[in-house]
Design a protein around this motif. Sequence first.
Motif, PDB file in Angstrom:
ATOM      1  N   PHE A 167       0.826  -1.208   0.000  1.00 30.31           N
ATOM      2  CA  PHE A 167       0.000   0.000   0.000  1.00 30.31           C
ATOM      3  C   PHE A 167       0.864   1.264   0.000  1.00 30.31           C
ATOM      4  O   PHE A 167       0.543   2.243  -0.678  1.00 30.31           O
ATOM      5  CB  PHE A 167      -0.943  -0.002   1.205  1.00 30.31           C
ATOM      6  N   ILE A 168       1.960   1.239   0.754  1.00 27.67           N
ATOM      7  CA  ILE A 168       2.870   2.391   0.771  1.00 27.67           C
ATOM      8  C   ILE A 168       3.422   2.639  -0.632  1.00 27.67           C
ATOM      9  O   ILE A 168       3.461   3.781  -1.111  1.00 27.67           O
ATOM     10  CB  ILE A 168       4.016   2.167   1.781  1.00 27.67           C
ATOM     11  N   ASN A 169       3.861   1.574  -1.307  1.00 28.44           N
ATOM     12  CA  ASN A 169       4.406   1.713  -2.663  1.00 28.44           C
ATOM     13  C   ASN A 169       3.376   2.324  -3.612  1.00 28.44           C
ATOM     14  O   ASN A 169       3.683   3.251  -4.378  1.00 28.44           O
ATOM     15  CB  ASN A 169       4.850   0.351  -3.200  1.00 28.44           C
ATOM     16  N   LEU A 170       2.151   1.808  -3.575  1.00 26.73           N
ATOM     17  CA  LEU A 170       1.117   2.277  -4.504  1.00 26.73           C
ATOM     18  C   LEU A 170       0.692   3.713  -4.201  1.00 26.73           C
ATOM     19  O   LEU A 170       0.490   4.519  -5.121  1.00 26.73           O
ATOM     20  CB  LEU A 170      -0.097   1.352  -4.441  1.00 26.73           C
ATOM     21  N   ILE A 171       0.558   4.033  -2.927  1.00 27.21           N
ATOM     22  CA  ILE A 171       0.113   5.379  -2.546  1.00 27.21           C
ATOM     23  C   ILE A 171       1.196   6.411  -2.862  1.00 27.21           C
ATOM     24  O   ILE A 171       0.907   7.502  -3.366  1.00 27.21           O
ATOM     25  CB  ILE A 171      -0.279   5.405  -1.058  1.00 27.21           C
TER      26      ILE A 171
ATOM     27  N   GLY B 277      -1.229  18.195  -7.659  1.00 29.82           N
ATOM     28  CA  GLY B 277      -2.328  17.877  -6.753  1.00 29.82           C
ATOM     29  C   GLY B 277      -3.455  17.135  -7.459  1.00 29.82           C
ATOM     30  O   GLY B 277      -3.457  16.967  -8.682  1.00 29.82           O
ATOM     31  N   GLY B 278      -4.416  16.676  -6.672  1.00 30.59           N
ATOM     32  CA  GLY B 278      -5.554  15.947  -7.226  1.00 30.59           C
ATOM     33  C   GLY B 278      -6.104  14.960  -6.213  1.00 30.59           C
ATOM     34  O   GLY B 278      -5.625  14.864  -5.079  1.00 30.59           O
ATOM     35  N   ASP B 279      -7.131  14.227  -6.620  1.00 28.35           N
ATOM     36  CA  ASP B 279      -7.762  13.242  -5.740  1.00 28.35           C
ATOM     37  C   ASP B 279      -6.996  11.922  -5.777  1.00 28.35           C
ATOM     38  O   ASP B 279      -6.652  11.415  -6.848  1.00 28.35           O
ATOM     39  CB  ASP B 279      -9.209  12.982  -6.168  1.00 28.35           C
ATOM     40  N   LEU B 280      -6.745  11.380  -4.596  1.00 31.23           N
ATOM     41  CA  LEU B 280      -6.161  10.048  -4.443  1.00 31.23           C
ATOM     42  C   LEU B 280      -7.278   9.151  -3.917  1.00 31.23           C
ATOM     43  O   LEU B 280      -7.664   9.245  -2.751  1.00 31.23           O
ATOM     44  CB  LEU B 280      -4.984  10.100  -3.469  1.00 31.23           C
ATOM     45  N   LYS B 281      -7.833   8.319  -4.793  1.00 32.80           N
ATOM     46  CA  LYS B 281      -9.016   7.536  -4.443  1.00 32.80           C
ATOM     47  C   LYS B 281      -8.624   6.109  -4.049  1.00 32.80           C
ATOM     48  O   LYS B 281      -7.925   5.422  -4.791  1.00 32.80           O
ATOM     49  CB  LYS B 281      -9.988   7.500  -5.624  1.00 32.80           C
TER      50      LYS B 281
ATOM     51  N   VAL C 183      -6.434   1.633  -5.947  1.00 36.07           N
ATOM     52  CA  VAL C 183      -5.724   2.885  -5.664  1.00 36.07           C
ATOM     53  C   VAL C 183      -5.643   3.651  -6.985  1.00 36.07           C
ATOM     54  O   VAL C 183      -4.999   3.195  -7.932  1.00 36.07           O
ATOM     55  CB  VAL C 183      -4.309   2.628  -5.106  1.00 36.07           C
ATOM     56  N   ALA C 184      -6.328   4.787  -7.055  1.00 38.67           N
ATOM     57  CA  ALA C 184      -6.434   5.536  -8.315  1.00 38.67           C
ATOM     58  C   ALA C 184      -5.948   6.967  -8.131  1.00 38.67           C
ATOM     59  O   ALA C 184      -6.192   7.596  -7.094  1.00 38.67           O
ATOM     60  CB  ALA C 184      -7.880   5.532  -8.808  1.00 38.67           C
TER      61      ALA C 184
ATOM     62  N   ARG D   8      -5.101   3.395 -12.381  1.00 37.04           N
ATOM     63  CA  ARG D   8      -5.820   2.648 -11.345  1.00 37.04           C
ATOM     64  C   ARG D   8      -5.115   1.319 -11.128  1.00 37.04           C
ATOM     65  O   ARG D   8      -4.989   0.522 -12.059  1.00 37.04           O
ATOM     66  CB  ARG D   8      -7.273   2.387 -11.753  1.00 37.04           C
ATOM     67  N   PHE D   9      -4.635   1.097  -9.906  1.00 39.51           N
ATOM     68  CA  PHE D   9      -4.056  -0.193  -9.553  1.00 39.51           C
ATOM     69  C   PHE D   9      -5.116  -0.991  -8.799  1.00 39.51           C
ATOM     70  O   PHE D   9      -5.709  -0.500  -7.832  1.00 39.51           O
ATOM     71  CB  PHE D   9      -2.799  -0.008  -8.707  1.00 39.51           C
TER      72      PHE D   9
END
Length: 249
Positions: free
Chosen positions: A133-137, A147-151, A178-179, A234-235
Motif C-alpha cells: 500500500f505504501i508503494n502504490l500510494i 495535486g488531485g484526488d487520491l481515491k 488505488v487511483a 488505477r491499480f
Amino acid sequence: ELRRLEEEAQRNRRLRATGEMAAGIAHEIRNPLGSIELFSSLLKKDLSEDQDKREIVEHISASVKNMDRIISSLLLFAKSPQPSRQLCDLNELLKELFKDSSAILIPQGINPVFSLGKDAIANGDSHLLKQVFINLIRNAIQAMPEGGDLKITTQKSSQLEQPSDQSDYCRQFIKITVADQGGGVSEENLANVFNPFFTTKDHGTGLGLSISHNIIKAHQGTIDVESEEGKGARFILKIPYWDYELDKK
C-alpha cells in the motif's frame, strides 16, 4: 493458456536470476557503506564548530541513508516473500497508514478520498501488505505534482473465485483500488510497470511495483493496472478474504 504459463515461467526464471545477482551486489555494497556512515558520524562530532564542513558531512550521511534504502529494496526484491497469513482488517490498515506521517506524507494539494466497504477482512500478512500500500500510494502521490484526488476503495467480492495459484478450491476476495488523477501510463509502458528496475521517474529504483507484485502473488492474489495517458492510473488488487471456516483451521 499454455502460452501464458510458459511466459509466466520465463518471467519467474528471469526474476530469480536477477534477484540472486541483486542480492549479491547489495551485500557487497552494504559493508563499506556501514564504514562510511560510522566515520561520517564521528567526523560530524569533530566538526561541531565548523558549520560549513558539518553540512558537507550531513550530505554524505543523507546519501548513505538513501543508498541503504535502495539496498533494502534490492534485498526485499531478491527474497521471495513468505507471508505470515492471519486475519487482517484492510480498512484499519489503510486508515493507520494515513495517520502515520513517517510512512506516508500527504503533500498539500493531494486529497485522499476513501470508499471503504464493509467486512474487508483479508487472509494476509499485515506487514507485507502495508509495504504494498505504501508503494502504490507513494506512486499515486508522485504522479500528481500539481495535486488531485487520491481515491482508495475496498470491496468484498460477492462471488467465489479461484486463487492465482490455480488451487482446486474457490474463495471470496477483497478488491482494493488505488487511483490517481496524474498523467497516466502510456500503452507502451503499461506492460512493463511490474518489471524490476523499470521506471519513468528521474529518481527511483524501479523496484516498488515489482516487489508489490511478488508480495500479492505470494498471497495467492492478483495486481493489475489500468491507465490511459492523461487520464490517471488505477491499480487493482485482489487479496483472499478471510474464510472463517477454512482459514481458522
